[in-house]
Design a protein around this motif. Structure first.
Motif, PDB file in Angstrom:
ATOM      1  N   TRP A 125      20.632  31.289 -67.471  1.00 48.69           N
ATOM      2  CA  TRP A 125      19.275  31.962 -67.651  1.00 48.69           C
ATOM      3  C   TRP A 125      18.675  32.446 -66.213  1.00 48.69           C
ATOM      4  O   TRP A 125      17.804  33.340 -66.086  1.00 48.69           O
ATOM      5  CB  TRP A 125      18.179  31.084 -68.528  1.00 48.69           C
ATOM      6  CG  TRP A 125      18.178  29.598 -67.723  1.00 48.69           C
ATOM      7  CD1 TRP A 125      18.538  28.706 -67.952  1.00 48.69           C
ATOM      8  CD2 TRP A 125      17.229  29.437 -66.865  1.00 48.69           C
ATOM      9  NE1 TRP A 125      18.473  27.554 -67.528  1.00 48.69           N
ATOM     10  CE2 TRP A 125      17.448  27.877 -66.538  1.00 48.69           C
ATOM     11  CE3 TRP A 125      16.303  30.008 -65.927  1.00 48.69           C
ATOM     12  CZ2 TRP A 125      16.501  27.104 -65.451  1.00 48.69           C
ATOM     13  CZ3 TRP A 125      15.534  29.309 -64.910  1.00 48.69           C
ATOM     14  CH2 TRP A 125      15.827  28.016 -64.572  1.00 48.69           C
TER      15      TRP A 125
ATOM     16  N   ASP B 151      18.727  35.776 -64.792  1.00 48.27           N
ATOM     17  CA  ASP B 151      17.978  36.707 -65.396  1.00 48.27           C
ATOM     18  C   ASP B 151      16.606  36.920 -64.541  1.00 48.27           C
ATOM     19  O   ASP B 151      15.977  37.814 -64.410  1.00 48.27           O
ATOM     20  CB  ASP B 151      17.551  36.668 -66.644  1.00 48.27           C
ATOM     21  CG  ASP B 151      18.878  37.122 -67.734  1.00 48.27           C
ATOM     22  OD1 ASP B 151      19.667  37.735 -67.284  1.00 48.27           O
ATOM     23  OD2 ASP B 151      18.742  36.382 -68.960  1.00 48.27           O
TER      24      ASP B 151
ATOM     25  N   TYR C 149      22.897  33.947 -58.257  1.00 47.80           N
ATOM     26  CA  TYR C 149      23.284  35.050 -59.046  1.00 47.80           C
ATOM     27  C   TYR C 149      24.851  35.515 -58.796  1.00 47.80           C
ATOM     28  O   TYR C 149      25.279  35.029 -57.528  1.00 47.80           O
ATOM     29  CB  TYR C 149      22.246  36.225 -58.343  1.00 47.80           C
ATOM     30  CG  TYR C 149      22.049  36.363 -57.000  1.00 47.80           C
ATOM     31  CD1 TYR C 149      22.799  36.714 -55.902  1.00 47.80           C
ATOM     32  CD2 TYR C 149      20.800  35.594 -56.611  1.00 47.80           C
ATOM     33  CE1 TYR C 149      22.299  36.381 -54.522  1.00 47.80           C
ATOM     34  CE2 TYR C 149      20.473  35.722 -55.315  1.00 47.80           C
ATOM     35  CZ  TYR C 149      21.213  36.045 -54.410  1.00 47.80           C
ATOM     36  OH  TYR C 149      21.099  35.906 -52.831  1.00 47.80           O
TER      37      TYR C 149
END
Length: 475
Positions: free
Chosen positions: A45, A48, A71
């Protein structure tokens, strides 16, 4: 014949080969994906949440996102920053720079400004070093414990080259070159020791004792020695103790699995834990490989969940009132509990120091809580916070030259004289004790316990009466 885990023999239909000196390859006893616990989560999550944060305007938040790199595409911050306006990028860069640097940095082209921002936001990576401890027959005068300690120290040195940020990424399943290097160096050690033991078989007895000592030290060094002994024909039982990095990776995984899905908050927590990681594992004289990393962050949690400094102070005081009520619940002063509370006082002081080091922008908020704590007569949390602020002030002091040419630390005062007297240790915190006798409340226990050791039980009886009067009575 060496006995290796099954995964080392994958793709080798003929099984393990017999050892011979100078063989062209040495199967590694390590595989990075096996050295961290399995991390089952529906989806990442945080990946995002990271891109929108890079498009925000809080340079400190952007710095934290880049620092931890949670990331999949390492080019993401570069692409995001290069797409921002020239004025915005310049503002970000100048916000990261010292005043004397700003004129020069403002003249850089846009692309170079982006690269400078990336450089300043990423953690400093210590240079990787090759494994340097070598078995030598000249060390015959060393006992097996001394050899094990030397090997463990080398393993600790190799561990110190892995940054906390890299361990966070590794714990969450990202590849890590620093971890791979660490494991590679322990494979080098295994290969060197295997050659040594086969060249000098009489050394096996001594290194069998070394293997025993290493069971309570570096799991990576222990495995290297155990497999080298197996390769030299010594049957050694290698206990399945689980992933070697579980002590650090499992707690980090719990943070991302159990805390609310809010990357902004978790990155602040990680910054504080990064300071603790260095203090616990890197600055320690002896590495405690079996000590799980503490991810408790009650002090920062109370700050993040508070609506104001006054609200934060009230939260601390409410918790302290509950804790100190236990001292008088039995009708007598519980001295053992008092000592435990004193230990927690020091822990709170260190928590404050960690928070100030990791998140300097929190300092003003912490300072604003001092007056409400004094108004609440909560000397316990107040003096712990003052102590932590003072520690931070000392650690951030600059060196200056005095008129006579000697060096001195010049500190930036973190609070005024109206608070300074409370933590002045002169004559067992005499000025604090005078204040407490005049306006009793939740006490700073250390001076009272010191006085008790000097003057006897009467001190605690007086404190018991003062505390019972100061604490709110149950309705």
């Amino acid at each position: 014949m060496a006995q290796f885990p099954p995964h080392l023999l994958a793709g080798n239909s003929t099984g393990p080969t017999l050892y011979y000196f100078g063989q062209p390859s040495y199967p590694s006893p390590f595989r990075s994906s096996d050295e961290r616990p399995q991390f089952s989560i529906q989806y990442r999550w945080w990946e995002d949440e990271a891109p929108p944060m890079l498009w925000g305007f809080d340079i400190e938040e952007i710095r934290r996102v880049i620092r931890y790199g949670l990331y999949p595409d390492e080019q993401l911050p570069r692409m995001a920053l290069q797409s921002r306006s020239t004025a915005t990028v310049e503002k970000f860069l100048l916000g990261l720079a010292m005043p004397q640097e700003r004129a020069l940095l403002a003249q850089l082209p846009h692309v170079q400004k982006v690269e400078e921002i990336l450089h300043r936001c990423r953690s400093v990576t210590p240079p990787l070093v090759a494994w340097s401890w070598l078995p030598a027959r000249k060390d015959n005068n060393l006992d097996s414990l001394a050899l094990a300690t030397a090997i463990d120290s080398e393993s600790h040195l190799q561990f110190s080259r892995i940054t906390f940020e890299e361990l966070v990424r590794y714990a969450l399943g990202y590849p890590s070159l620093q971890v791979e290097w660490f494991l590679q160096q322990h494979t080098v050690f295994y290969a060197i020791l295997l050659d040594h033991l086969n060249a000098f078989p009489e050394e096996c007895v001594r290194f069998l004792e070394v293997e025993g000592h290493l069971r309570s030290k570096s799991p990576f060094a222990h495995r290297a020695v155990a497999y080298a002994l197996q390769g030299a024909g010594i049957q050694v039982e290698i206990a399945n103790t689980g992933p070697g990095f579980a002590f650090i990776a499992a707690p980090i995984q719990r943070l991302f699995r159990d805390l609310p899905q809010n990357l902004t908050s978790i990155l602040k927590v990680l910054c504080v834990l990064g300071i603790r990681f260095e203090r616990t594992y890197l600055h320690a004289r002896e590495m405690k490989w079996s000590q799980p990393f503490s991810i408790v962050f009650f002090f920062l949690e109370d700050i993040l969940n508070s609506t104001s400094a006054t609200d934060f102070a009230r939260t601390l005081t409410t918790a302290d009132e509950r804790e100190f009520a236990g001292l008088i619940d039995q009708g007598t002063f519980d001295e053992n509990l008092a000592h435990r509370i004193s230990v927690r006082w020091e822990k709170l002081s260190i928590d404050v120091w960690e928070c100030c080091k990791a998140l300097p922008k929190m300092i003003e908020y912490i300072q604003e809580s001092l007056q409400p704590l004094l108004a609440d007569r909560n000397y316990h949390s107040l003096t712990a916070i003052l102590s932590g602020l003072h520690r931070y002030s000392v650690s951030e002091a600059t060196v200056v030259r005095t008129d006579n040419g000697t060096a001195a630390l010049a500190m930036n005062p973190m609070f005024g004289p109206e608070f300074q007297y409370l933590i002045d240790p002169a004559q067992n915190y005499a000025t604090y004790r005078q204040q407490y006798d005049s306006v009793p409340g939740i006490p700073f226990l250390i001076p009272h316990l010191n006085q008790h050791r000097e003057l006897g039980d009467g001190v605690l009886q007086i404190l018991f009466q003062q505390l019972r009067t100061a604490l709110p009575q149950p309705s």
